[in-house]
Scaffold this motif. Structure first.
Motif, PDB file in Angstrom:
ATOM      1  N   ALA A 170       0.830  -1.200   0.000  1.00  0.00           N
ATOM      2  CA  ALA A 170       0.000   0.000   0.000  1.00  0.00           C
ATOM      3  C   ALA A 170       0.871   1.259   0.000  1.00  0.00           C
ATOM      4  N   LEU A 171       1.951   1.266   0.800  1.00  0.00           N
ATOM      5  CA  LEU A 171       2.856   2.413   0.812  1.00  0.00           C
ATOM      6  C   LEU A 171       3.463   2.656  -0.566  1.00  0.00           C
ATOM      7  N   ALA A 172       3.773   1.586  -1.270  1.00  0.00           N
ATOM      8  CA  ALA A 172       4.396   1.706  -2.589  1.00  0.00           C
ATOM      9  C   ALA A 172       3.476   2.365  -3.610  1.00  0.00           C
ATOM     10  N   THR A 173       2.173   2.348  -3.352  1.00  0.00           N
ATOM     11  CA  THR A 173       1.240   2.976  -4.293  1.00  0.00           C
ATOM     12  C   THR A 173       1.131   4.480  -4.085  1.00  0.00           C
ATOM     13  N   LEU A 174       1.594   4.954  -2.937  1.00  0.00           N
ATOM     14  CA  LEU A 174       1.501   6.391  -2.651  1.00  0.00           C
ATOM     15  C   LEU A 174       2.544   7.165  -3.447  1.00  0.00           C
ATOM     16  N   PRO A 175       2.248   8.405  -3.775  1.00  0.00           N
ATOM     17  CA  PRO A 175       3.282   9.263  -4.370  1.00  0.00           C
ATOM     18  C   PRO A 175       4.463   9.385  -3.397  1.00  0.00           C
ATOM     19  N   ASP A 176       5.659   9.602  -3.921  1.00  0.00           N
ATOM     20  CA  ASP A 176       6.882   9.606  -3.114  1.00  0.00           C
ATOM     21  C   ASP A 176       6.786  10.505  -1.888  1.00  0.00           C
ATOM     22  N   ARG A 177       6.325  11.742  -2.054  1.00  0.00           N
ATOM     23  CA  ARG A 177       6.280  12.696  -0.944  1.00  0.00           C
ATOM     24  C   ARG A 177       5.285  12.250   0.131  1.00  0.00           C
ATOM     25  N   GLN A 178       4.137  11.710  -0.268  1.00  0.00           N
ATOM     26  CA  GLN A 178       3.171  11.220   0.715  1.00  0.00           C
ATOM     27  C   GLN A 178       3.760  10.041   1.481  1.00  0.00           C
ATOM     28  N   ARG A 179       4.388   9.113   0.745  1.00  0.00           N
ATOM     29  CA  ARG A 179       4.989   7.942   1.395  1.00  0.00           C
ATOM     30  C   ARG A 179       6.044   8.377   2.404  1.00  0.00           C
ATOM     31  N   GLN A 180       6.907   9.312   2.002  1.00  0.00           N
ATOM     32  CA  GLN A 180       7.960   9.782   2.893  1.00  0.00           C
ATOM     33  C   GLN A 180       7.365  10.418   4.151  1.00  0.00           C
ATOM     34  N   ALA A 181       6.352  11.254   3.989  1.00  0.00           N
ATOM     35  CA  ALA A 181       5.733  11.915   5.141  1.00  0.00           C
ATOM     36  C   ALA A 181       5.072  10.902   6.076  1.00  0.00           C
ATOM     37  N   VAL A 182       4.352   9.935   5.520  1.00  0.00           N
ATOM     38  CA  VAL A 182       3.683   8.924   6.345  1.00  0.00           C
ATOM     39  C   VAL A 182       4.719   8.081   7.093  1.00  0.00           C
ATOM     40  N   VAL A 183       5.779   7.663   6.417  1.00  0.00           N
ATOM     41  CA  VAL A 183       6.814   6.851   7.060  1.00  0.00           C
ATOM     42  C   VAL A 183       7.486   7.640   8.186  1.00  0.00           C
ATOM     43  N   LEU A 184       7.859   8.884   7.908  1.00  0.00           N
ATOM     44  CA  LEU A 184       8.516   9.702   8.932  1.00  0.00           C
ATOM     45  C   LEU A 184       7.599   9.925  10.137  1.00  0.00           C
ATOM     46  N   ARG A 185       6.304  10.145   9.876  1.00  0.00           N
ATOM     47  CA  ARG A 185       5.382  10.463  10.970  1.00  0.00           C
ATOM     48  C   ARG A 185       4.946   9.229  11.738  1.00  0.00           C
ATOM     49  N   HIS A 186       4.462   8.214  11.020  1.00  0.00           N
ATOM     50  CA  HIS A 186       3.810   7.103  11.708  1.00  0.00           C
ATOM     51  C   HIS A 186       4.677   5.867  11.914  1.00  0.00           C
ATOM     52  N   ILE A 187       5.762   5.765  11.204  1.00  0.00           N
ATOM     53  CA  ILE A 187       6.647   4.613  11.419  1.00  0.00           C
ATOM     54  C   ILE A 187       7.887   5.040  12.191  1.00  0.00           C
ATOM     55  N   ASP A 188       8.503   6.162  11.778  1.00  0.00           N
ATOM     56  CA  ASP A 188       9.686   6.651  12.496  1.00  0.00           C
ATOM     57  C   ASP A 188       9.315   7.481  13.719  1.00  0.00           C
ATOM     58  N   GLY A 189       8.049   7.946  13.783  1.00  0.00           N
ATOM     59  CA  GLY A 189       7.576   8.648  14.969  1.00  0.00           C
ATOM     60  C   GLY A 189       8.070  10.077  15.124  1.00  0.00           C
ATOM     61  N   LEU A 190       8.434  10.727  14.030  1.00  0.00           N
ATOM     62  CA  LEU A 190       8.921  12.095  14.118  1.00  0.00           C
ATOM     63  C   LEU A 190       7.760  13.081  14.215  1.00  0.00           C
ATOM     64  N   ALA A 191       8.033  14.235  14.800  1.00  0.00           N
ATOM     65  CA  ALA A 191       7.028  15.293  14.911  1.00  0.00           C
ATOM     66  C   ALA A 191       6.939  16.048  13.591  1.00  0.00           C
ATOM     67  N   ASN A 192       5.784  16.647  13.343  1.00  0.00           N
ATOM     68  CA  ASN A 192       5.570  17.374  12.090  1.00  0.00           C
ATOM     69  C   ASN A 192       6.612  18.462  11.825  1.00  0.00           C
ATOM     70  N   PRO A 193       7.035  19.268  12.829  1.00  0.00           N
ATOM     71  CA  PRO A 193       8.064  20.276  12.542  1.00  0.00           C
ATOM     72  C   PRO A 193       9.383  19.653  12.065  1.00  0.00           C
ATOM     73  N   ASP A 194       9.755  18.511  12.637  1.00  0.00           N
ATOM     74  CA  ASP A 194      10.980  17.828  12.200  1.00  0.00           C
ATOM     75  C   ASP A 194      10.831  17.313  10.768  1.00  0.00           C
ATOM     76  N   ILE A 195       9.654  16.776  10.468  1.00  0.00           N
ATOM     77  CA  ILE A 195       9.396  16.281   9.116  1.00  0.00           C
ATOM     78  C   ILE A 195       9.430  17.434   8.124  1.00  0.00           C
ATOM     79  N   ALA A 196       8.865  18.570   8.519  1.00  0.00           N
ATOM     80  CA  ALA A 196       8.862  19.750   7.657  1.00  0.00           C
ATOM     81  C   ALA A 196      10.287  20.163   7.321  1.00  0.00           C
ATOM     82  N   GLU A 197      11.164  20.125   8.327  1.00  0.00           N
ATOM     83  CA  GLU A 197      12.562  20.490   8.089  1.00  0.00           C
ATOM     84  C   GLU A 197      13.253  19.477   7.179  1.00  0.00           C
TER      85      GLU A 197
END
Length: 198
Positions: free
Chosen positions: A134-161
């Motif tokens: 399912a992750l592979a079907t997402l556009p690259d930027r969406q996949r990266q944001a979801v992985v950073l937020r929900h799998i790596d557990g980073l906060a939105n400001p860190d992901i933004a940076e």
């Protein structure tokens, strides 16, 4: 080079260790590598789904870190933020090259799992495979944001940076990515054994 004991080096922040490495301290590099390599590898593996490629990306990301060490300015950015960005860029490049080849998700080996119970392992592997698919079907930027937020557990400001975008853009990417994953996984709930987990 510093005469600081190894145990004291482990107490230093990442950017201080990087500055010491740039000054010729190999012990600082060992401490920093031991601290950062597992984080980089885990992130690369989550993005790529391939342990060997994740290892290559980890090595390349750390080599790039060592190359920029003499120019690192303490306090301007987190070393981990810089590494997440480089890792994501390297992984994205590999995924783009991969799309031109014949590699399928089925060709990617499942990670080894030492937990007991073959049925539980099969269930977990099926869930992980469904999520990767399912992750592979997402556009690259969406996949990266979801992985950073929900799998790596980073906060939105860190992901933004890391992604060089605003916090609102991160929130939008994560929300759209989650909707895309939900749509992709709808109908597979029973197949993945979630009917009894409510």
């Amino acid at each position: 080079m510093t005469d600081m004991p190894f145990d004291d080096l482990t107490q230093l922040e990442d950017d201080a260790l990087l500055v010491l490495y740039a000054g010729g301290d190999p012990a600082a590099a060992r401490v920093l590598t031991a601290r950062l390599a597992p984080i980089v590898h885990a992130h690369a593996w989550r993005l790529l789904g391939d342990a060997a490629e994740a290892e290559d990306v980890t090595q390349e990301a750390l080599l790039r870190l060592w190359k920029i060490a003499p120019d690192w300015r303490q306090g301007e950015a987190k070393v981990t933020t810089w590494l997440y960005r480089v890792t994501a860029n390297l992984a994205t490049d590999r995924m783009r090259r991969r799309r031109g080849g014949n590699l399928t998700l089925d060709a990617i080996p499942e990670p080894e799992d030492d937990r007991p119970g073959a049925e539980a392992q099969m269930q977990e592997a099926a869930r992980a495979a469904a999520l990767r698919e399912a992750l592979a079907t997402l556009p690259d930027r969406q996949r990266q944001a979801v992985v950073l937020r929900h799998i790596d557990g980073l906060a939105n400001p860190d992901i933004a940076e890391i992604m060089s975008i605003g916090v609102e853009a991160v929130e939008s990417l994560v929300a759209r990515g989650k909707r895309g994953l939900a749509a992709m996984l709808t109908g597979k709930r029973e197949e993945l054994g979630y009917q009894d987990d409510e």
